[in-house]
Design a protein around this motif. Structure first.
Motif, mmCIF file in Angstrom:
data_model
loop_
_atom_site.group_PDB
_atom_site.id
_atom_site.type_symbol
_atom_site.label_atom_id
_atom_site.label_comp_id
_atom_site.label_asym_id
_atom_site.label_seq_id
_atom_site.Cartn_x
_atom_site.Cartn_y
_atom_site.Cartn_z
ATOM 1 N N LEU A 54 53.795 41.710 40.539
ATOM 2 C CA LEU A 54 52.795 42.536 41.213
ATOM 3 C C LEU A 54 51.620 42.864 40.305
ATOM 4 C CD1 LEU A 54 55.087 44.953 43.253
ATOM 5 C CD2 LEU A 54 53.661 43.102 44.142
ATOM 6 N N PHE A 55 51.864 42.945 38.994
ATOM 7 C CA PHE A 55 50.756 43.176 38.063
ATOM 8 C C PHE A 55 49.754 42.031 38.140
ATOM 9 C CE2 PHE A 55 48.872 42.095 33.951
ATOM 10 C CZ PHE A 55 48.123 43.236 33.701
ATOM 11 N N TYR A 56 50.261 40.799 38.036
ATOM 12 C CA TYR A 56 49.363 39.645 38.100
ATOM 13 C C TYR A 56 48.771 39.499 39.502
ATOM 14 C CZ TYR A 56 50.727 38.143 33.440
ATOM 15 O OH TYR A 56 50.914 38.082 32.083
ATOM 16 N N GLY A 57 49.575 39.783 40.523
ATOM 17 C CA GLY A 57 49.056 39.743 41.881
ATOM 18 C C GLY A 57 47.934 40.741 42.077
ATOM 19 N N PHE A 58 48.066 41.923 41.464
ATOM 20 C CA PHE A 58 47.021 42.946 41.559
ATOM 21 C C PHE A 58 45.729 42.452 40.920
ATOM 22 C CE2 PHE A 58 44.788 46.617 39.712
ATOM 23 C CZ PHE A 58 44.527 47.343 40.873
ATOM 24 N N GLY A 97 50.237 33.511 32.280
ATOM 25 C CA GLY A 97 51.198 34.610 32.227
ATOM 26 C C GLY A 97 52.307 34.447 33.240
ATOM 27 N N LEU A 98 51.964 33.958 34.429
ATOM 28 C CA LEU A 98 52.964 33.732 35.462
ATOM 29 C C LEU A 98 53.907 32.602 35.077
ATOM 30 C CD1 LEU A 98 50.630 34.055 38.576
ATOM 31 C CD2 LEU A 98 52.470 35.627 37.949
ATOM 32 N N TYR A 99 53.368 31.538 34.465
ATOM 33 C CA TYR A 99 54.228 30.443 34.024
ATOM 34 C C TYR A 99 55.254 30.948 33.012
ATOM 35 C CZ TYR A 99 50.363 27.670 35.951
ATOM 36 O OH TYR A 99 49.382 27.146 36.757
ATOM 37 N N ASP A 100 54.802 31.846 32.145
ATOM 38 C CA ASP A 100 55.719 32.376 31.137
ATOM 39 C C ASP A 100 56.841 33.193 31.775
ATOM 40 O OD1 ASP A 100 56.373 33.126 28.249
ATOM 41 O OD2 ASP A 100 56.102 35.097 29.176
ATOM 42 N N PRO A 244 51.032 35.216 42.717
ATOM 43 C CA PRO A 244 52.196 35.068 41.827
ATOM 44 C C PRO A 244 53.149 33.967 42.287
ATOM 45 C CG PRO A 244 51.758 37.380 42.223
ATOM 46 C CD PRO A 244 50.857 36.613 43.143
ATOM 47 N N MET A 245 53.364 33.877 43.598
ATOM 48 C CA MET A 245 54.266 32.849 44.098
ATOM 49 C C MET A 245 53.710 31.450 43.852
ATOM 50 S SD MET A 245 55.831 34.462 47.618
ATOM 51 C CE MET A 245 56.433 32.836 48.043
#
Length: 267
Positions: A54-58, A97-100, A244-245
């Protein structure tokens, strides 16, 4: 990643090195069901790391809402393309960041936001270069689109035949641009992050993988397009979950497609 030249006869190691620049990392053949499986795995990752997701989605949501706000304030859609240039500069780093997060989950670890943020520095020079390349391509497309728009008939009631030059060239160049960007970027960032390779190796690998799995990648591109359309259709709010997804799914697509060294520790 540099490859050391063979040791010559006599036991002494040669001082010369053969750099592995712009090579193509081997890839697998895909099935048409694979993109849907990547999305399934992405849902699993989102559920396993909801707060980080949700952080990255935000972050993506704020960027999308900003584009809509710019259109509303300026009263014109012409601000969308300049805004997308900024989006393309920031997007690859947020995706890293999401890949990590997916990588941490693969290793059985609890995803950590600060760990994922540090991953952005893993191959920072190449990733920055790639982001700038995408931005330059977007600026180039903006100039081409402006020239094509000059073919748009002044008379709004013109016959359909008068719109054909504008529609034909617009469709042709738009398709070429879209295919090029997608081929370059499909797997480039994951390759650079996991392998720490140069930009040209990452792009060559991505283009080769897309080319040899063209049909499957069309399905994947349609899934991405549909998700992004939904995200913008909800005034950017949908990006909170969608981006994110898509990031997680891209990582799983990379793992399935590129013959990579599974998984190794990176801190």
């Amino acid at each position: 990643m540099p490859q050391t030249a063979p040791v010559p006869k006599g036991g002494q190691k040669s001082a010369s090195r053969t750099p592995a620049f712009a090579r193509v990392i081997p890839h697998n053949s895909l099935n048409y069901s694979d993109p849907f499986h990547w999305m399934h795995l992405a849902i699993r990752d989102f559920i396993a790391a909801p707060m980080v997701s949700l952080f990255y989605g935000f972050c993506f949501t704020v960027a999308s809402v900003a584009i809509w706000a710019a259109v509303f304030i300026q009263g014109t859609h012409l601000v969308i393309l300049p805004s997308l240039v900024v989006f393309m500069l920031a997007g690859p780093f947020l995706a890293t960041g999401l890949y990590d997060v997916s990588w941490q989950l693969e290793r059985g670890k609890r995803p950590n936001l600060f760990h994922s943020i540090r991953a952005i520095r893993r191959n920072g020079v190449s990733e920055w270069g790639f982001a700038v390349l995408l931005a330059v391509m977007m600026i180039f497309w903006m100039r081409v689109a402006a020239m094509i728009h000059a073919l748009y008939p002044i008379n709004q009631d013109a016959h359909i035949e008068q719109f054909l030059p504008f529609l034909s060239l617009g469709t042709l160049f738009g398709l070429l641009f879209t295919v090029s960007v997608f081929s370059f970027s499909a797997f480039s960032i994951p390759v650079m992050m996991e392998r720490r390779v140069d930009i040209m190796t990452a792009i060559s690998t991505s283009v080769s993988a897309v080319y040899h799995n063209a049909g499957v990648m069309v399905v994947w591109a349609l899934i991405i397009s549909a998700c992004v359309v939904v995200g913008f259709a909800t005034a950017g709010v949908g990006m909170l979950v969608i981006m994110p997804m898509l990031g997680y799914a891209t990582w799983h697509g990379y793992i399935r497609t590129i013959k990579t060294k599974r998984p190794r520790r990176f801190e």
